[in-house]
Write a protein that holds these residues in place. Structure first.
Motif, short mmCIF file in Angstrom:
data_model
loop_
_atom_site.label_atom_id
_atom_site.label_comp_id
_atom_site.label_asym_id
_atom_site.label_seq_id
_atom_site.Cartn_x
_atom_site.Cartn_y
_atom_site.Cartn_z
N HIS A 170 -11.91 -0.35 4.18
CA HIS A 170 -11.41 0.70 3.38
C HIS A 170 -12.64 1.57 2.73
O HIS A 170 -12.11 2.85 2.65
CB HIS A 170 -10.60 0.25 2.29
N SER A 226 -10.34 7.58 0.45
CA SER A 226 -9.43 7.04 -0.47
C SER A 226 -9.37 7.78 -1.76
O SER A 226 -10.12 8.42 -1.97
CB SER A 226 -9.63 5.37 -0.48
N GLY A 227 -8.47 7.27 -2.67
CA GLY A 227 -8.51 7.72 -4.05
C GLY A 227 -9.90 7.43 -4.74
O GLY A 227 -10.22 8.24 -5.61
N SER A 259 -2.50 11.40 4.78
CA SER A 259 -3.23 10.35 4.31
C SER A 259 -4.44 10.68 3.30
O SER A 259 -4.54 10.20 2.26
CB SER A 259 -3.88 9.42 5.48
N ALA A 291 -4.23 10.31 -0.79
CA ALA A 291 -5.72 9.86 -1.53
C ALA A 291 -5.96 10.64 -2.66
O ALA A 291 -6.26 10.60 -3.59
CB ALA A 291 -6.88 9.66 -0.38
N SER A 306 -2.82 1.92 -1.42
CA SER A 306 -3.35 2.92 -2.70
C SER A 306 -2.78 2.60 -3.82
O SER A 306 -3.36 2.74 -5.00
CB SER A 306 -3.68 4.21 -1.86
#
Length: 556
Positions: free
Chosen positions: A251, A256-257, A301, A305, A351
């Motif tokens: 990940h 990502s967030g 995606s 995020a 997420s």
């Protein structure tokens, strides 16, 4: 910093039911088709009607008003989402590319590239897979989402936003994700157009950053840095990919967030140090967030995020951490309204669940760890890693059919290296064009952290049982959930039966008031020479009389 448990307990949970309802009906329509989506919509409409009638005619309407309003809001919003996804499925079924005459046959299609092509691993010539917006060349206005598989030669260098024409073979979608077809090309694209200006800028920055990384870092670290910062895994070696997958660190190589939260957090710290107000800081951080989205590619995606990272900004504007829960629920509703396909996207589920775990579960874990003597900073890292791993492990098992027992250790080991790499790497990518030497210097500052991450993944991936296979699907998720719940249930029963109330650890975990030692009564300090009866003899005699009256002797 993790929010306190009181913030989580006092959070506004009214948006939780509407968000869950919207998500459920969207999944029903995307996976089950028209009949499942229509049935879910009809059920929500029936519940909405019944709740409205009950609220209007019930004699206990005043007492039931809050609960009935929540049911009405949940059913109404869910019915709207169900109708929208059902209409979307009907439109896909009647799309020209989904016609029975095209399935299994070749056609000339006009495609818009939706993301960076991803190289597929496997035997044979290298191939790529990329999401596209496709239309039959004879009807270019009828566009729909599709998935394209093609040779790497001629396709791997395409940039999101480019329009191409190619001869493709049309097949049914390989998964229920609201795509119209799965396309397969055997030759190079034709009539390739230029990408939009913002995508050309983003591509130039990414290429320049990757070149500086190769010049300043060893091979493994130079391929890892663009993946950690910008999600560019094109230079990542197969051995590093395998190590990260086995120890549960994959990940980190996808935006990502957490990336957006770290970047926005760094910007907010700088602005607050400069004395900028809270609302102005949030606006400037949102502008940085938008620029970062463009830099790492505005695919669904990535936008997902960014939405998860923006939850922290909304909580900041509200001025209280308890606003994170309604912000998260609102983000889910908005994201599903704009991109319904996110409902069946594994990354979206991971997420959302990880963000919810950090808000609800991590504070309690942090306090428990602090109670047994773990330092506050270490307790924060442990709580974050444990909360995320506990909540996402069943989902990972359901999606991939694997579980990583060393994942918690690996994420804790590299936790302190993620933030410096993200901040320094993002700043280096931003200034690589105006000042390549400064960008290369910042990249060299990332080398120790990158070495530590590569070495940690290499060591932990070699541990026996680092990656274990479990049944995929719902069965695997249930097995992993039971495996995680069993130790927690054992600790609860141990405490409930009283066996955990003795000893140094049991005494900390048990918080009953009757087992706590009673503190001695406070004693009033007397300063010599300042007693009242010595200062005023009449007051001393009067107090002695009252004392004798209140406590008579045995002869009275």
């Amino acid at each position: 910093m993790i929010a306190s448990p009181s913030d989580a307990v006092g959070a506004d949970l009214r948006l939780l039911a509407p968000a869950a309802g919207c998500w459920a009906v969207t999944i029903a329509g995307a996976v089950g088709g028209v009949w499942a989506g229509g049935l879910a919509t009809l059920l929500c409409a029936v519940v909405l009607t019944a709740a409205l009638l009950a609220l209007r005619h019930s004699v206990h309407a005043r007492a039931l008003r809050p609960a009935m309003l929540l049911i009405i809001a949940t059913a109404g919003v869910s019915a709207g989402f169900g109708a929208a996804v059902t209409a979307r499925v009907v439109d896909l079924q009647h799309h020209p590319m989904a016609a029975a005459g095209l399935l299994g046959h070749k056609t000339t299609a006009e495609l818009i590239i939706g993301d960076d092509p991803r190289v597929l691993r496997g035997p044979g010539p290298p191939r790529i897979r990329v999401p596209v917006t496709a239309a039959v060349a004879s009807r270019p206005s009828d566009r729909a989402s599709a998935s394209l598989t093609a040779p790497a030669d001629g396709w791997s260098d395409l940039v999101p936003g480019q329009r191409v024409t190619a001869v493709v073979t049309v097949d049914r979608p390989y998964r229920a994700d609201l795509t119209v077809a799965s396309l397969r090309a055997t030759g190079p694209p034709r009539a390739v157009s230029r990408p939009p200006g913002y995508q050309r800028w983003a591509s130039a920055v990414r290429l320049r950053f990757a070149e500086l990384s190769r010049r300043a870092l060893p091979a493994a670290e130079s391929g890892l840095l663009p993946g950690l910062v910008l999600g560019d895994v094109s230079g990542l070696g197969d051995d590093v990919v395998d190590d990260f997958r086995r120890c549960g660190l994959t990940h980190l190589t996808a935006v990502s967030g957490a990336n957006f939260a770290i970047v926005c957090g760094a910007v907010l710290l700088v602005l607050q140090a400069a004395g900028v107000g809270r609302r102005t800081s949030a606006v400037l951080a949102a502008i940085v967030l938008a620029c970062f989205v463009v830099l790492v590619r505005p695919s669904p995606s990535v936008v997902r995020a960014a939405v998860m990272g923006a939850v922290g900004l909304l909580a900041l504007v509200a001025g209280r951490r308890s606003a994170a829960i309604p912000a998260l629920c609102a983000a889910v509703i908005v994201a599903l309204g704009v991109w319904p396909a996110l409902a069946v996207d594994p990354g979206f589920a991971l997420s959302v669940c990880a963000t919810a775990a950090l808000i609800l579960l991590a504070p309690g874990l942090r306090d428990r760890l602090s109670a047994v003597g773990v330092p506050r900073g270490v307790a924060d890292l442990l709580a974050i890693a444990l909360a995320a791993q506990i909540v996402t492990a069943p989902l990972v098992a359901m999606i991939a059919g694997t579980v990583n027992p060393v994942g918690v250790v690996a994420n804790i080991a590299v936790a302190l290296a993620v933030a410096p790499i993200t901040v320094l790497g993002t700043f280096a990518a931003a200034i690589a064009g105006p000042s390549p030497r400064m960008g290369e210097l910042l990249i060299r500052f990332c080398e120790p952290e990158l070495w530590w991450m590569v070495r940690t993944a290499d060591v932990l991936a070699g541990v026996p049982g680092a990656s274990m296979s479990v049944p995929d699907g719902l069965g695997g998720a249930c097995w992993v959930a039971l495996g995680l719940a069993a130790p927690a249930a054992g600790v609860w029963l141990w405490r409930r039966t009283g066996h955990g109330r003795t000893g140094p650890v049991g005494g900390v975990w048990h918080d009953g008031r009757r087992d706590r030692p009673t503190p001695p009564p406070a004693r009033r300090r007397r300063v010599p020479g300042r007693a009242r009866h010595l200062v005023d003899p009449r007051r001393g005699e009067l107090r002695d009389r009252h004392r004798r009256a209140d406590h008579p002797g045995p002869g009275r």
